[in-house]
Design an enzyme around this catalytic site. Structure first.
Site, PDB file in Angstrom:
ATOM      1  N   SER A  38      58.517 184.476  67.446  1.00  0.00           N
ATOM      2  CA  SER A  38      57.123 184.846  66.571  1.00  0.00           C
ATOM      3  C   SER A  38      56.761 184.190  65.312  1.00  0.00           C
ATOM      4  O   SER A  38      55.830 184.453  64.581  1.00  0.00           O
ATOM      5  CB  SER A  38      56.997 186.398  66.415  1.00  0.00           C
ATOM      6  OG  SER A  38      57.968 186.884  65.436  1.00  0.00           O
TER       7      SER A  38
ATOM      8  N   SER B 181      63.098 184.924  67.879  1.00  0.00           N
ATOM      9  CA  SER B 181      62.000 184.611  66.992  1.00  0.00           C
ATOM     10  C   SER B 181      62.134 183.673  65.756  1.00  0.00           C
ATOM     11  O   SER B 181      61.145 183.412  64.989  1.00  0.00           O
ATOM     12  CB  SER B 181      61.002 185.664  66.595  1.00  0.00           C
ATOM     13  OG  SER B 181      60.685 186.380  67.747  1.00  0.00           O
TER      14      SER B 181
ATOM     15  N   LYS C 253      57.116 184.582  56.191  1.00  0.00           N
ATOM     16  CA  LYS C 253      56.136 185.257  57.332  1.00  0.00           C
ATOM     17  C   LYS C 253      55.699 186.539  57.016  1.00  0.00           C
ATOM     18  O   LYS C 253      56.194 187.450  56.249  1.00  0.00           O
ATOM     19  CB  LYS C 253      57.298 185.534  58.479  1.00  0.00           C
ATOM     20  CG  LYS C 253      56.869 185.889  59.829  1.00  0.00           C
ATOM     21  CD  LYS C 253      58.173 186.157  60.818  1.00  0.00           C
ATOM     22  CE  LYS C 253      57.583 186.612  62.182  1.00  0.00           C
ATOM     23  NZ  LYS C 253      58.711 186.719  63.242  1.00  0.00           N
TER      24      LYS C 253
END
Length: 511
Positions: free
Chosen positions: A175, A199, A95
């Site tokens: 996210s 997330s 990420k």
């Protein structure tokens, strides 16, 4: 995102599409008679395939838009690491709020597009030491979805909109949206996501993956773009519980720069005992109040509970309703920590370019509103800038700790004499709407309890609603990460529901 020139798009698309069944098969836990080396060799064979799939399905075709950057030489590096550590050359996407030496770490924001620190976050350094290969960086909900209350998950100024491989007009959740969509699409063996509140588990659930949010402190947060000092953690997103445990083993560890990691109670190998784990006679608390009003989700959940019963578990209905006091304290704590932690991260970055504080980021967004603020604003950033009362923060944090720990998960486990709590993770993926923002299914899931408490939470696929995945959540007490993983492995083995497959096209009703 067009990361590099695609010399053979037609061939790449053909190979990538033809490879889907093989990748799905490789994603399963290795059979009892296979060895980790054999599984690693299978992954080496898949490494080149991952690159082709990114080129064919992320840069072209349905344009999943999950990968921001990737390393075309990753398969070569993977072959060199076949005998190294527990990962043995497996490829991992990261990420883009976690620093890696190769690329800028942007958190999805154009304000950080040049944030090339030239360093690895300790969790990445540990993963490389343990035989992992960083395949690339994934898109995310900008600033890990903490910029605005009306955001659309999966969108960032740097990466654009990530699409759900199961239905490309549906949301991939935030996210860690890019990490979830990328693994679901077969772009890597696994991915690293981060979670403050949902997330990792939400994108894992709606993308049909296993997602594991560790106890806060199991994995270092140093050189990870922050939100919360009390809730942030990185964790694995994979296609099986075994793979999640393997990746956690490779990234877990102490970090003197992150003091909470010095308090953590870890095990050396989180894959140990997964194949022989049992829930026979284990009492499990069922959070019926977190099932929500959807009959289709309830039916899947009931089927999962029946699977656990057949596996020998004893199910106990547990009543819980979050007190209003919890919600009154939750956002002020995040707002206070966001300002403090973001200022600390930005002000200590290498180099002199770019924002050095949250106030600088707000100013940048205002100056570049046509690119950054077109779809939603920065109301939470602005609120964080004015949340400065340290005494109120301390009081609110104490309230959260009490309500989610001593009077929350700890009390629910003790009073009901249960070892775990279970619930659906999230409803099926909603239609992405940049104009109006996210619209989650109300009343489904209780992952906020584990997130705010800092306790472990795993989601495992439990089936699908109209072709859209839904996850099954298992939560436990602090430092019970290994036990939660083992429970997830038992459920995964016992699961009878048929799992949907990615379609790489817009959703349509089954005929």
């Amino acid at each position: 995102m067009n990361h590099c020139t695609l010399a053979r798009p037609a061939l790449a698309l053909l190979l990538a599409t033809a490879a889907m069944p093989a990748l799905a098969q490789k994603a399963s836990p290795p059979p009892a008679d296979s060895t980790p080396d054999r599984a690693a060799i299978n992954e080496l064979l898949a490494a080149d395939e991952y690159i082709l799939r990114i080129q064919a399905l992320d840069d072209n075709g349905p344009r999943i838009n999950a990968v921001i950057d990737y390393d075309p030489t990753a398969p070569v590096k993977a072959r060199q690491l076949l005998g190294t550590g527990p990962l043995r050359g497996r490829t991992v996407l990261v990420k883009d709020n976690v620093e890696t030496a190769e690329w800028p770490t942007t958190a999805g924001s154009l304000a950080l597009k040049d944030n090339a620190t030239g360093r690895d976050a300790p969790l990445i350094a540990m993963m490389r030491k343990n035989g992992g290969v960083v395949l690339g960086k994934t898109n995310l909900s900008e600033w890990a979805n903490i910029r605005s209350n009306t955001s659309t998950s999966g969108w960032s100024g740097v990466g654009g909109l990530t699409r759900n491989p199961y239905a490309i007009d549906r949301n991939s959740c935030g996210s860690s949206s890019g990490s979830g969509a990328a693994v679901a699409a077969g772009f890597a063996w696994g991915a690293i996501g981060t979670e403050t509140n949902g997330s990792i588990t939400c994108p894992a659930s709606v993308n049909g993956l296993v997602g594991f949010k560790p106890s806060v402190g199991i994995v270092s947060r140093t050189h990870v773009v922050p939100i919360s000092s009390t809730q942030d953690t990185a964790g694995p997103m994979t296609r099986s519980v075994y793979d999640a445990a393997l990746l956690l083993t490779a990234i877990a560890g102490e970090d003197k720069a992150d003091p909470v990691t010095l308090e953590a109670k870890r095990v050396k190998d989180y894959t140990a005992g997964l194949d022989t784990a049992s829930l026979k006679g284990v009492r499990i608390g069922v959070l019926r109040g977190a099932v929500g009003a959807r009959g289709d989700v309830k039916a899947l959940f009931d089927s999962a509970l029946a699977d656990l019963t057949r596996a020998g578990a004893e199910l106990v209905d547990v009543e819980y309703e979050a007190p209003g006091e919890l919600w009154e304290a939750a956002l002020p704590v995040l707002m206070f920590e966001l300002r403090v932690e973001m200022d600390k991260y930005l002000s200590t970055r290498p180099g002199t370019e770019g924002p050095r504080s949250l106030a600088d980021v707000i100013a940048f967004n205002t100056a570049n509103a046509d690119q950054e603020l077109r779809w939603f604003g920065q109301d939470l950033f602005e609120q964080a800038l004015t949340t400065t009362d340290a005494e109120a923060y301390a009081k609110n944090l104490a309230t959260l700790r009490r309500l989610t720990r001593a009077e929350g998960i700890d009390k629910l486990l003790a009073d009901n004499k249960v070892t775990f709590l279970v619930a659906p993770t999230e409803g099926p993926a909603w239609t992405t709407d940049l104009v109006n923002g996210d619209h989650y299914a109300n009343g489904i899931g209780a992952g906020y309890l584990a997130a705010i408490a800092g306790y472990p939470h795993i989601t495992v696929p439990m089936g699908g609603v109209e072709g859209l995945p839904v996850g099954f959540s298992i939560m436990g007490g602090q430092w019970q990460d290994h036990a939660v993983l083992k429970a997830g492995a038992v459920y995964e083995k016992a699961r009878t529901a048929k799992l949907p497959a990615p379609t790489f096209r817009p959703w349509r009703a089954a005929e």
